[in-house]
Design a protein around this motif. Structure first.
Motif: not given
Length: 249
Positions: A109-117, A105-107, A96-100
């Protein structure tokens, strides 16, 4: 690569590889084809074509691709006035880019398991506070997501992460379970989406989706009409970024 190098990377003899090139060897096994796919760094489409030529239908891919092409990453960087992100077939936010990050939110910064939309929308305990979508928007998104996830589960039947995602969503979200049970396979375009940002308030944006067929990924791009209030809101978000402006006391 030279023949010797390809053969070495594929763990076969140079003589056997030469015979395959000249259509003089026996039909290669799936293991040999898999080795050639790795050695030649074939795309999914090229891999499927190689198996077709060899008369051996390829096994289903092990799971959704999470590797984003450098050109797509460059595209995200070249869209400073749009919020853009890349989703895997299982709705994992893989770029994702900065504006997203500022809009959602800043995905990263999350653990990979939690980066699911879908996990962030339907299962996360703070999802109610974020309220990314309006109620009607949430319904449309949920129906679309259930349809896409059902298709992904069919394409990747052996992927444990996709299976776990479906299981967790059905067990942990009555809303998603209802949408899943409806089995709605209709296509409902959503050219506009209204987000509820905690600092900016409601923002209605254009939503365009670009399919990356060879990676089974989607690029989602949110833009604002020129001169609209949403354009000003995105401009403000680009300045604020992901910082919180909580006032103490």
């Amino acid at each position: 690569l030279r023949r010797e190098e390809v053969a070495q990377l594929a763990f076969i003899s140079t003589e056997y590889y030469t015979r395959l090139e000249q259509a003089r060897g026996p039909r290669p096994s799936r293991e040999v084809l898999a080795g050639l796919t790795r050695a030649l760094r074939l795309s999914d489409a090229e891999r499927a074509h190689l198996h077709y030529l060899a008369g051996a239908p390829p096994a289903p891919p092990p799971g959704p691709s999470r590797e984003v092409r450098p050109s797509i990453l460059d595209l995200l960087r070249r869209l400073p006035h749009a919020a853009a992100l890349v989703l895997s077939a299982a709705y994992e936010v893989i770029a994702h880019n900065d504006l997203a990050a500022a809009l959602l939110e800043d995905f990263s910064a999350l653990p990979r398991h939690e980066r699911n939309f879908l996990r962030r929308t339907f299962l996360d305990s703070s999802a109610g506070e974020r309220q990314w979508y309006s109620r009607s928007g949430m319904e449309i998104f949920g129906r679309t997501a259930a349809r896409h996830l059902r298709a992904a589960a069919a394409r990747y039947p052996d992927d444990p992460e996709v299976a776990a995602l479906v299981k967790d969503l059905l067990a942990g979200s009555a809303e998603f379970a209802r949408l899943w049970a409806a089995y709605d396979m209709s296509v409902e375009p959503a050219p506009h989406k209204t987000f509820r940002h905690p600092l900016i308030g409601p923002i209605t944006l254009n939503c365009d989706v670009l399919d990356i067929a060879d990676r089974d990924q989607r690029v989602v791009i949110y833009t604002a009409d020129p001169g609209s209030p949403a354009e000003g809101a995105l401009r403000l978000l680009s300045v604020i970024g992901t910082q919180r402006l909580d006032v103490p006391g």
